[in-house]
Design a protein around this motif. Structure first.
Motif, short mmCIF file in Angstrom:
data_model
loop_
_atom_site.label_atom_id
_atom_site.label_comp_id
_atom_site.label_asym_id
_atom_site.label_seq_id
_atom_site.Cartn_x
_atom_site.Cartn_y
_atom_site.Cartn_z
N GLN A 44 0.82 -1.20 0.00
CA GLN A 44 0.00 0.00 0.00
C GLN A 44 0.86 1.26 0.00
O GLN A 44 0.59 2.22 -0.72
CB GLN A 44 -0.93 0.00 1.22
N LEU A 45 1.91 1.24 0.84
CA LEU A 45 2.82 2.38 0.86
C LEU A 45 3.49 2.58 -0.49
O LEU A 45 3.69 3.71 -0.95
CB LEU A 45 3.88 2.18 1.95
N SER A 46 3.83 1.46 -1.13
CA SER A 46 4.45 1.55 -2.44
C SER A 46 3.49 2.15 -3.46
O SER A 46 3.88 2.97 -4.28
CB SER A 46 4.90 0.15 -2.89
N LYS A 47 2.22 1.74 -3.37
CA LYS A 47 1.22 2.29 -4.28
C LYS A 47 1.02 3.78 -4.04
O LYS A 47 0.93 4.58 -4.96
CB LYS A 47 -0.12 1.55 -4.11
N ILE A 48 0.96 4.14 -2.72
CA ILE A 48 0.78 5.56 -2.40
C ILE A 48 1.96 6.38 -2.90
O ILE A 48 1.80 7.45 -3.49
CB ILE A 48 0.60 5.74 -0.87
N LYS A 49 3.15 5.86 -2.69
CA LYS A 49 4.35 6.56 -3.15
C LYS A 49 4.36 6.67 -4.66
O LYS A 49 4.65 7.73 -5.22
CB LYS A 49 5.59 5.82 -2.66
N ARG A 50 4.01 5.57 -5.34
CA ARG A 50 3.98 5.60 -6.80
C ARG A 50 2.92 6.58 -7.29
O ARG A 50 3.13 7.33 -8.23
CB ARG A 50 3.72 4.19 -7.35
N HIS A 51 1.75 6.59 -6.61
CA HIS A 51 0.69 7.51 -6.97
C HIS A 51 1.15 8.96 -6.79
O HIS A 51 0.89 9.82 -7.64
CB HIS A 51 -0.54 7.24 -6.11
N ILE A 53 4.24 10.11 -6.89
CA ILE A 53 5.23 10.42 -7.92
C ILE A 53 4.55 10.72 -9.25
O ILE A 53 4.87 11.69 -9.94
CB ILE A 53 6.23 9.26 -8.06
N GLU A 54 3.57 9.87 -9.60
CA GLU A 54 2.84 10.08 -10.86
C GLU A 54 2.07 11.40 -10.81
O GLU A 54 2.00 12.16 -11.78
CB GLU A 54 1.89 8.91 -11.10
N TYR A 55 1.47 11.67 -9.64
CA TYR A 55 0.71 12.90 -9.45
C TYR A 55 1.60 14.13 -9.64
O TYR A 55 1.26 15.06 -10.36
CB TYR A 55 0.10 12.86 -8.05
N GLU A 56 2.75 14.12 -9.00
CA GLU A 56 3.68 15.24 -9.13
C GLU A 56 4.23 15.35 -10.55
O GLU A 56 4.45 16.46 -11.05
CB GLU A 56 4.84 15.06 -8.14
N LEU A 57 4.43 14.20 -11.20
CA LEU A 57 4.92 14.23 -12.58
C LEU A 57 3.91 14.91 -13.49
O LEU A 57 4.28 15.71 -14.36
CB LEU A 57 5.20 12.80 -13.06
N VAL A 58 2.62 14.60 -13.30
CA VAL A 58 1.58 15.25 -14.10
C VAL A 58 1.57 16.75 -13.86
O VAL A 58 1.49 17.56 -14.78
CB VAL A 58 0.20 14.63 -13.79
#
Length: 410
Positions: A44-51, A53-58
């Motif tokens: 879950q933490l990995s998903k949150i972190k990945r989310h 990162i993707e959010y900031e990238l957008v």
């Protein structure tokens, strides 16, 4: 030791060992369960972190900022801001909505208030606006685009917070303006070409009819005086027809970039006198005085002599058409590193609202009743630009005009 004693010892071993076994099994189960929970938490933490990162990238890619508005306090807080920082208005945390509106160009304040009201009253799910923001301590502005929607509501459905994004759209607006200008230019060009095609048949047909008609009458004429008059009319119309085609060929070559600039060094004053001599026979000397302005200066130019000559020919040709009495004067004056060459006449003049760059567009004619294609002044401007110069006009209706060309002195 008898059999009973042995059995009692085995029973005691079972009684003591079974709880240890059960405890060990339970501990193992608990550990495995905790391990699974830990793995799930890590996933879950990995998903949150990945989310994240993707959010900031957008946000970075789109150069957006994210803001929230607390409706109860009417304050706005920017959570993330990836807009171009140059000249962008900074929004400190807890900025009031009214203070934020003060940075917006007044022309857009009412539309923002209206959209926000519709959102809060449930008449809209979101709002999308484009507006100009004023840069503090300057007269400049930049364009911004915002999207917003309701984030949280209370138990009665009343909005509590609004979340939105904003971005700068200066380049988009520049592109839109360029498209609008290009469309207007294309529409204007299409209109001018239609007008040109409508007029060109008349411009060609008139001298052709004169040449053909007078040529048929010429053999039947007995008087030598009448013959010379007819020959003069044929010659004038022939020159008019040749000038018409010369103008069209000049314009076509200039637009295609087919004419090479040939710079040479020459004196300007002899060129002016040459133009005066060329047109001396086309004016009534008893009514119109064609002359070069007196001066002791003898400037040397290093530029394309033929193009300067063509510009002056076009100017003088127009002056001859519109000047029935008075004078047509050619002259020049030095202005820093520029030399202005001008043709001044005392003709009918041009309305002041027509003395702008539009006059030098293709196919533009101030007086539709005067022969011509409307290409001459456009040719002058194109030639002047090719030499690094520019053209212009000052005129007063009923008093005359001054057409000029400025070129850099090398």
């Amino acid at each position: 030791m008898d059999l009973g004693s042995v059995m009692r010892l085995d029973m005691m071993a079972w009684v003591v060992g079974v709880p240890f076994v059960i405890a060990a099994v339970a501990l193992l189960f608990f550990q495995r369960r905790q391990s699974r929970h830990l793995q799930d938490d890590l996933r879950q933490l990995s998903k949150i972190k990945r989310h994240t990162i993707e959010y900031e990238l957008v946000l970075k890619t789109m150069k957006l900022n994210v803001w929230r508005m607390d409706i109860s306090t009417q304050t706005v807080t920017v959570e993330s801001d990836y807009r171009d920082s140059f000249d962008t208005v900074d929004v400190p945390p807890g900025t009031s909505f009214s203070a934020l509106l003060n940075t917006v160009d007044p022309a857009y304040v009412d539309s923002i208030k209206k959209s926000m009201t519709e959102l809060l009253e449930g008449r809209a799910e979101h709002f999308h606006l484009q507006y100009e923001v004023r840069i503090p301590h300057s007269d400049r502005t930049y364009w911004e685009e915002s999207y917003a929607t309701i984030d949280k509501r209370d138990l009665t459905g009343k909005p509590l917070t609004i979340v939105g994004t904003s971005r700068r759209i200066d380049k988009q607006k520049e592109f839109e303006r360029a498209l609008i200008d290009a469309r207007k230019h294309a529409e204007e060009s299409d209109r001018l070409k239609s007008a040109f095609l409508a007029n060109i048949s008349h411009e060609v047909r008139t001298p052709l009819n004169a040449i053909v008609g007078f040529s048929e009458v010429l053999p039947l004429t007995q008087s030598e005086e009448e013959r010379q008059q007819l020959l003069g009319l044929i010659k004038d119309n022939n020159a008019r027809l040749l000038r018409l085609f010369d103008d069209m060929i000049h314009m076509s070559k200039l637009e295609a970039g087919g004419e090479t600039i040939r710079k040479t060094q020459f004196e300007l004053k002899p060129l002016l006198e040459e133009v005066v001599m060329r047109y001396a026979g086309k004016v009534d000397s008893s009514l119109v005085r064609l002359q070069v302005a007196p001066t002791d200066d003898k400037p040397q130019l290093f530029t394309d002599r033929d193009r300067i000559s063509e510009i002056l020919n076009q100017y003088v040709d127009n002056a001859v058409k519109f000047t029935s009495e008075g004078s047509i004067t050619l002259g020049f004056e030095q202005q820093d590193k520029l030399l202005r060459i001008w043709v001044k006449d005392t003709g009918k003049g041009i309305p002041e609202d027509c003395c702008d760059d539009h006059l030098f567009e293709r196919f533009v004619k101030v007086d539709e009743f005067v022969p011509g294609t409307g290409l001459g002044l456009s040719i002058c401007r194109s030639m002047a630009l090719s030499l690094g110069g520019k053209v212009g006009v000052q005129s007063t209706l009923g008093k005359g005009s001054v057409f000029w060309v400025e070129i850099p002195v090398e």
